[in-house]
Scaffold this active site. Structure first.
Site, PDB file in Angstrom:
ATOM      1  N   ARG A  60      24.875  57.090  48.273  1.00 33.89           N
ATOM      2  CA  ARG A  60      25.237  55.670  48.350  1.00 33.89           C
ATOM      3  C   ARG A  60      24.021  54.828  47.967  1.00 33.89           C
ATOM      4  O   ARG A  60      24.121  53.867  47.218  1.00 33.89           O
ATOM      5  CB  ARG A  60      25.742  55.281  49.752  1.00 33.89           C
ATOM      6  CG  ARG A  60      25.877  53.766  49.894  1.00 33.89           C
ATOM      7  CD  ARG A  60      26.653  53.255  51.107  1.00 33.89           C
ATOM      8  NE  ARG A  60      26.582  54.079  52.284  1.00 33.89           N
ATOM      9  CZ  ARG A  60      25.521  54.194  53.089  1.00 33.89           C
ATOM     10  NH1 ARG A  60      24.421  53.497  52.852  1.00 33.89           N
ATOM     11  NH2 ARG A  60      25.554  55.000  54.135  1.00 33.89           N
ATOM     12  N   TYR A 100      38.197  32.894  37.402  1.00 34.67           N
ATOM     13  CA  TYR A 100      39.029  34.102  37.495  1.00 34.67           C
ATOM     14  C   TYR A 100      39.772  34.117  38.840  1.00 34.67           C
ATOM     15  O   TYR A 100      39.167  33.860  39.892  1.00 34.67           O
ATOM     16  CB  TYR A 100      38.125  35.335  37.362  1.00 34.67           C
ATOM     17  CG  TYR A 100      38.841  36.638  37.577  1.00 34.67           C
ATOM     18  CD1 TYR A 100      39.783  37.097  36.656  1.00 34.67           C
ATOM     19  CD2 TYR A 100      38.602  37.418  38.698  1.00 34.67           C
ATOM     20  CE1 TYR A 100      40.457  38.284  36.855  1.00 34.67           C
ATOM     21  CE2 TYR A 100      39.267  38.615  38.900  1.00 34.67           C
ATOM     22  CZ  TYR A 100      40.196  39.040  37.975  1.00 34.67           C
ATOM     23  OH  TYR A 100      40.871  40.212  38.168  1.00 34.67           O
ATOM     24  N   ASP A 139      29.489  34.766  35.315  1.00 41.50           N
ATOM     25  CA  ASP A 139      30.388  35.891  35.103  1.00 41.50           C
ATOM     26  C   ASP A 139      30.526  36.033  33.589  1.00 41.50           C
ATOM     27  O   ASP A 139      31.192  35.233  32.934  1.00 41.50           O
ATOM     28  CB  ASP A 139      31.737  35.601  35.771  1.00 41.50           C
ATOM     29  CG  ASP A 139      32.721  36.755  35.633  1.00 41.50           C
ATOM     30  OD1 ASP A 139      32.613  37.514  34.642  1.00 41.50           O
ATOM     31  OD2 ASP A 139      33.599  36.893  36.503  1.00 41.50           O
ATOM     32  N   LYS A 184      36.243  45.671  31.528  1.00 41.64           N
ATOM     33  CA  LYS A 184      36.705  45.028  30.299  1.00 41.64           C
ATOM     34  C   LYS A 184      35.870  45.495  29.102  1.00 41.64           C
ATOM     35  O   LYS A 184      35.966  46.649  28.728  1.00 41.64           O
ATOM     36  CB  LYS A 184      36.676  43.503  30.489  1.00 41.64           C
ATOM     37  CG  LYS A 184      37.208  43.025  31.854  1.00 41.64           C
ATOM     38  CD  LYS A 184      38.694  43.232  32.053  1.00 41.64           C
ATOM     39  CE  LYS A 184      39.151  43.035  33.492  1.00 41.64           C
ATOM     40  NZ  LYS A 184      38.803  41.760  34.114  1.00 41.64           N
TER      41      LYS A 184
HETATM   42  C1  LIG Z   1      38.724  41.303  35.550  1.00 41.74           C
HETATM   43  C2  LIG Z   1      37.745  40.250  35.898  1.00 41.74           C
HETATM   44  C3  LIG Z   1      37.048  40.268  37.115  1.00 41.74           C
HETATM   45  C4  LIG Z   1      37.314  41.293  38.191  1.00 41.74           C
HETATM   46  O1  LIG Z   1      36.893  42.558  37.811  1.00 41.74           O
HETATM   47  P1  LIG Z   1      37.576  43.923  38.370  1.00 41.74           P
HETATM   48  O2  LIG Z   1      36.813  44.969  37.655  1.00 41.74           O
HETATM   49  O3  LIG Z   1      39.023  43.863  38.024  1.00 41.74           O
HETATM   50  O4  LIG Z   1      37.358  43.905  39.847  1.00 41.74           O
HETATM   51  C5  LIG Z   1      36.108  39.281  37.336  1.00 41.74           C
HETATM   52  N1  LIG Z   1      35.874  38.318  36.433  1.00 41.74           N
HETATM   53  C6  LIG Z   1      36.533  38.247  35.260  1.00 41.74           C
HETATM   54  C7  LIG Z   1      36.242  37.154  34.306  1.00 41.74           C
HETATM   55  C8  LIG Z   1      37.485  39.206  34.945  1.00 41.74           C
HETATM   56  O5  LIG Z   1      38.157  39.136  33.794  1.00 41.74           O
END
Ligand SMILES: *Cc1c(COP(=O)(O)O)cnc(C)c1O
Length: 392
Positions: free
Chosen positions: A45, A97, A169, A194
């Protein structure tokens, strides 16, 4: 050195065996020579060699000093929020988001954290919202699903003058297009699910920071809370990142072709794409994102109904109907009935997410094939329209 070369050669050759691929250390613990004497790892961890390669890689990609890997993008976001105390405030982009909004509202508000939502596409709008209690300014640029662009450099100046940290982000742009730490931001967040992993096959989250002390605080929270990324998913994410610049160029090229085809079509009302000169903050996007618009395009239809959007969403062959984005295969999503379903209709409309809005995540297929596919979807929309007309 070019970015792709830098990435590929940032990955270490395994010192024990010479393996050119990062080994997957599938272990929970590490045997010690004597109590407290170990080779840098004591419990998985706290640290795992495979995860550490990924953590160092994201730090390099974002031109930061420390990277951290989590079980999801939201686990990474959660780690940043745990820097806060009751009474602290966040100024956040209004088109945030949905998962971040849910975490802010339904988890952190009850611990006394307050969030002010602001249209950050004009940097001056944040000045009124900043106070002596503001600890974080939270940006996404481009946003989801209306691809709004905010000026990271200017907002960072305003935030720092007020004593707040800037969090970006960077999921939509990825470090292949935009490096927020170089523009003044303090913390970069990724849903690596993504573009970074890039193949729609793993859920993962990453953080990168440039300040060592801030990095150490986040590392402490990561270990204390435990939302770490496992070794296999770390390996998959590394494997994805190796081709990131190539993919993002292809995604952007395809998205631009699709955006242009949409803009020319009679059935389309509005196209949201930072790479089009008609976009409100096209100039900022061009400067901030190395001249490329990224892989996501959204649009609304003249027949502004859910039915019209449904006709499009169920008629394309290559664009598959699914949540998520950033994978090699094209996806499409109808936010009003999918990602943004839990937002009250009036609020959703105010944010520009109309009933007919469709979000396309352009994959790396051939551009002409994707344009043909979008035209196929739009033909189906025209049929619905003429059908409705015939009935009335
Ligand atoms: C998908 C997404 C998240 C969340 O990420 P996960 O991997 O699904 O937890 C956060 N910010 C943005 C802009 C996203 O597209």
């Amino acid at each position: 050195m070019q970015e792709i070369t830098r990435i590929l050669h940032a990955l270490p050759i395994d010192p024990l065996t010479g393996s050119i691929s990062t080994p997957v250390y599938q272990t929970a613990t590490f045997v010690q020579d004597a109590p407290g004497e170990h080779k840098g790892f004591d419990y998985a961890r706290s640290g795992n060699p495979t995860r550490q390669v990924l953590e160092n890689l994201i730090a390099r990609l974002e031109h930061g000093r420390r990277g951290l890997a989590f079980a999801s993008g939201l686990a990474a976001i959660d780690c940043v929020l745990k820097l806060l105390e009751a009474g602290d405030e966040i100024v956040a982009v209004d088109d945030i988001y949905g998962g971040s909004f849910r975490l802010f509202t339904h988890v952190y508000e009850k611990f006394g954290v307050k969030v002010h939502y602001v249209d950050t596409t004009d940097a001056h709008n944040i000045l009124d919202a900043l106070s002596s209690r503001t600890r974080l300014v939270w940006l996404e640029t481009p946003t989801n699903p209306t691809l709004k662009i905010s000026d990271i450099e200017e907002i960072s100046r305003f935030a720092h003058a007020a004593g707040a940290l800037v969090v970006v982000d960077n999921t939509f742009a990825s470090p292949a297009l935009q490096r927020p730490l170089e523009l003044g931001a303090d913390i970069v967040i990724h849903s690596a699910t993504k573009y970074l992993a890039g193949h729609s096959d793993v859920i993962a989250g990453l953080l990168a920071v440039k300040d060592e002390e801030l990095g150490a605080r986040l590392k402490f929270i990561q270990n204390a809370s435990g939302g770490i990324l496992g070794p296999w998913d770390s390996w998959l994410t590394i494997r994805g990142i190796e081709t990131l610049p190539l993919r993002v160029e292809a995604h952007s090229r395809n998205a631009l072709a699709v955006a242009r085809a949409l803009a020319e079509h009679d059935a389309v009302a509005e196209v949201f794409y930072p790479g089009l000169p008609t976009h409100k903050n096209h100039a900022i996007a061009t400067r901030q994102q190395r001249g490329l618009g990224g892989g996501v395009v959204s649009f609304t239809l003249k027949a502004d109904t859910e039915q019209a959007a449904r006709a499009f969403a169920t008629s394309t062959q290559l664009f598959k109907l699914a949540e998520s984005l950033g994978g090699v295969k094209s996806l499409l999503c109808h936010p009003a009935t999918m990602t943004h379903k839990s937002i009250p209709r009036e609020k959703r409309l105010a944010a520009g997410v109309r009933d007919s809005l469709v979000r396309l995540s352009c994959g790396i297929e051939g551009a002409a094939d994707l344009v043909d596919d979008v035209r196929l979807g739009l033909e189906a929309v025209s049929k619905v329209e003429s059908h409705v007309f015939a009935l009335s």
